[in-house]
Design a protein around this motif. Structure first.
Motif, PDB file in Angstrom:
ATOM      1  N   ILE A  41      -2.001 -16.920  20.769  1.00 21.19           N
ATOM      2  CA  ILE A  41      -3.342 -17.349  21.134  1.00 21.19           C
ATOM      3  C   ILE A  41      -3.411 -18.868  21.054  1.00 21.19           C
ATOM      4  CG2 ILE A  41      -4.509 -15.245  20.379  1.00 21.19           C
ATOM      5  CD1 ILE A  41      -5.192 -16.739  17.799  1.00 21.19           C
ATOM      6  N   ARG A  42      -4.434 -19.443  21.665  1.00 20.19           N
ATOM      7  CA  ARG A  42      -4.678 -20.879  21.533  1.00 20.19           C
ATOM      8  C   ARG A  42      -5.851 -21.049  20.577  1.00 20.19           C
ATOM      9  NH1 ARG A  42      -4.730 -24.921  26.403  1.00 20.19           N
ATOM     10  NH2 ARG A  42      -2.536 -24.484  26.120  1.00 20.19           N
ATOM     11  N   VAL A  43      -5.677 -21.917  19.582  1.00 11.61           N
ATOM     12  CA  VAL A  43      -6.687 -22.148  18.558  1.00 11.61           C
ATOM     13  C   VAL A  43      -7.088 -23.620  18.577  1.00 11.61           C
ATOM     14  CG1 VAL A  43      -7.169 -22.068  16.082  1.00 11.61           C
ATOM     15  CG2 VAL A  43      -5.751 -20.311  17.112  1.00 11.61           C
ATOM     16  N   THR A  44      -8.395 -23.897  18.514  1.00  5.47           N
ATOM     17  CA  THR A  44      -8.911 -25.254  18.395  1.00  5.47           C
ATOM     18  C   THR A  44      -9.215 -25.516  16.930  1.00  5.47           C
ATOM     19  OG1 THR A  44      -9.881 -25.154  20.582  1.00  5.47           O
ATOM     20  CG2 THR A  44     -10.742 -26.825  19.097  1.00  5.47           C
ATOM     21  N   VAL A  45      -8.699 -26.632  16.415  1.00  5.82           N
ATOM     22  CA  VAL A  45      -8.880 -27.000  15.014  1.00  5.82           C
ATOM     23  C   VAL A  45      -9.465 -28.412  14.972  1.00  5.82           C
ATOM     24  CG1 VAL A  45      -7.717 -27.341  12.800  1.00  5.82           C
ATOM     25  CG2 VAL A  45      -6.867 -25.632  14.391  1.00  5.82           C
ATOM     26  N   THR A  46     -10.440 -28.644  14.088  1.00  6.87           N
ATOM     27  CA  THR A  46     -10.989 -29.992  13.936  1.00  6.87           C
ATOM     28  C   THR A  46     -10.195 -30.754  12.882  1.00  6.87           C
ATOM     29  OG1 THR A  46     -12.555 -29.433  12.193  1.00  6.87           O
ATOM     30  CG2 THR A  46     -13.289 -29.120  14.465  1.00  6.87           C
ATOM     31  N   ALA A  47     -10.293 -32.057  12.922  1.00 14.19           N
ATOM     32  CA  ALA A  47      -9.603 -32.891  11.942  1.00 14.19           C
ATOM     33  C   ALA A  47     -10.279 -32.829  10.572  1.00 14.19           C
ATOM     34  CB  ALA A  47      -9.573 -34.340  12.422  1.00 14.19           C
ATOM     35  N   TYR A  48     -11.514 -32.342  10.527  1.00 11.22           N
ATOM     36  CA  TYR A  48     -12.265 -32.293   9.279  1.00 11.22           C
ATOM     37  C   TYR A  48     -11.948 -31.081   8.429  1.00 11.22           C
ATOM     38  CZ  TYR A  48     -14.873 -35.881  11.671  1.00 11.22           C
ATOM     39  OH  TYR A  48     -15.216 -37.014  12.355  1.00 11.22           O
ATOM     40  N   ILE A  55     -10.668 -19.410  18.197  1.00  6.29           N
ATOM     41  CA  ILE A  55      -9.770 -18.858  19.205  1.00  6.29           C
ATOM     42  C   ILE A  55     -10.336 -19.179  20.577  1.00  6.29           C
ATOM     43  CG2 ILE A  55      -8.781 -16.753  20.158  1.00  6.29           C
ATOM     44  CD1 ILE A  55      -8.878 -15.576  17.320  1.00  6.29           C
ATOM     45  N   GLU A  56      -9.557 -19.865  21.394  1.00  6.27           N
ATOM     46  CA  GLU A  56      -9.984 -20.227  22.745  1.00  6.27           C
ATOM     47  C   GLU A  56      -9.609 -19.143  23.745  1.00  6.27           C
ATOM     48  OE1 GLU A  56     -11.808 -22.776  23.680  1.00  6.27           O
ATOM     49  OE2 GLU A  56     -11.960 -23.459  21.626  1.00  6.27           O
ATOM     50  N   TRP A  57      -8.353 -18.731  23.775  1.00  2.00           N
ATOM     51  CA  TRP A  57      -7.906 -17.688  24.691  1.00  2.00           C
ATOM     52  C   TRP A  57      -6.535 -17.193  24.271  1.00  2.00           C
ATOM     53  CZ3 TRP A  57      -3.473 -19.356  27.049  1.00  2.00           C
ATOM     54  CH2 TRP A  57      -3.316 -20.726  27.183  1.00  2.00           C
ATOM     55  N   GLU A  58      -6.151 -16.091  24.895  1.00  2.46           N
ATOM     56  CA  GLU A  58      -4.867 -15.472  24.614  1.00  2.46           C
ATOM     57  C   GLU A  58      -3.852 -15.953  25.638  1.00  2.46           C
ATOM     58  OE1 GLU A  58      -3.000 -10.994  24.199  1.00  2.46           O
ATOM     59  OE2 GLU A  58      -4.977 -11.264  25.045  1.00  2.46           O
ATOM     60  N   GLU A  59      -2.674 -16.332  25.175  1.00 10.95           N
ATOM     61  CA  GLU A  59      -1.613 -16.731  26.087  1.00 10.95           C
ATOM     62  C   GLU A  59      -0.945 -15.485  26.658  1.00 10.95           C
ATOM     63  OE1 GLU A  59       1.210 -19.402  24.464  1.00 10.95           O
ATOM     64  OE2 GLU A  59      -0.299 -20.860  23.913  1.00 10.95           O
ATOM     65  N   THR A  60      -0.776 -15.458  27.958  1.00 13.66           N
ATOM     66  CA  THR A  60      -0.077 -14.351  28.611  1.00 13.66           C
ATOM     67  C   THR A  60       1.277 -14.847  29.082  1.00 13.66           C
ATOM     68  OG1 THR A  60      -1.066 -14.857  30.744  1.00 13.66           O
ATOM     69  CG2 THR A  60      -2.235 -13.287  29.350  1.00 13.66           C
ATOM     70  N   LYS A  61       2.093 -13.944  29.557  1.00 12.51           N
ATOM     71  CA  LYS A  61       3.431 -14.321  29.992  1.00 12.51           C
ATOM     72  C   LYS A  61       3.397 -15.263  31.181  1.00 12.51           C
ATOM     73  CE  LYS A  61       5.492 -10.321  28.104  1.00 12.51           C
ATOM     74  NZ  LYS A  61       6.602  -9.508  27.977  1.00 12.51           N
ATOM     75  N   GLU A  62       2.369 -15.189  32.031  1.00 13.28           N
ATOM     76  CA  GLU A  62       2.276 -16.075  33.183  1.00 13.28           C
ATOM     77  C   GLU A  62       1.978 -17.509  32.753  1.00 13.28           C
ATOM     78  OE1 GLU A  62       0.063 -13.217  33.192  1.00 13.28           O
ATOM     79  OE2 GLU A  62       1.726 -12.072  34.018  1.00 13.28           O
ATOM     80  N   GLN A  63       1.297 -17.686  31.604  1.00 17.02           N
ATOM     81  CA  GLN A  63       0.904 -19.008  31.172  1.00 17.02           C
ATOM     82  C   GLN A  63       1.969 -19.703  30.348  1.00 17.02           C
ATOM     83  OE1 GLN A  63      -2.595 -17.784  29.186  1.00 17.02           O
ATOM     84  NE2 GLN A  63      -3.920 -18.102  30.948  1.00 17.02           N
ATOM     85  N   THR A  64       2.879 -18.977  29.756  1.00 21.75           N
ATOM     86  CA  THR A  64       3.940 -19.581  28.954  1.00 21.75           C
ATOM     87  C   THR A  64       5.161 -19.811  29.821  1.00 21.75           C
ATOM     88  OG1 THR A  64       4.718 -17.412  28.248  1.00 21.75           O
ATOM     89  CG2 THR A  64       3.131 -18.533  26.807  1.00 21.75           C
ATOM     90  N   LEU A  65       5.879 -20.855  29.532  1.00 24.39           N
ATOM     91  CA  LEU A  65       7.084 -21.172  30.304  1.00 24.39           C
ATOM     92  C   LEU A  65       8.330 -20.928  29.510  1.00 24.39           C
ATOM     93  CD1 LEU A  65       5.859 -24.466  31.928  1.00 24.39           C
ATOM     94  CD2 LEU A  65       5.939 -22.225  32.969  1.00 24.39           C
TER      95      LEU A  65
END
Length: 65
Positions: A41-48, A55-65
């Protein structure tokens, strides 16, 4: 994704080995899939607060290289 903790709450491990609690935000919680350990998955983290992220979205096989 490492393990589910509750509805919309997961423990995730970043590629650098750091572990954090990842939440599904807002309306996305109602249509979010159930992720299993090992899913990428893609996760957004703050510096604080590096112990929690969103969780922003799930990575699928088409999106990964």
């Amino acid at each position: 994704m490492k393990e589910p903790l509750g509805p919309g709450v997961y423990r995730a491990r970043l590629p650098n080995g750091h572990e954090l609690v990842a939440f599904v935000r807002g309306r996305a919680r109602t249509r979010a899939p159930v992720w299993k350990p090992g899913d990428r998955i893609r996760v957004t983290v703050t510096a604080y607060d590096l112990s929690a992220g969103w969780i922003e979205w799930e990575e699928t096989k088409e999106q990964t290289l």
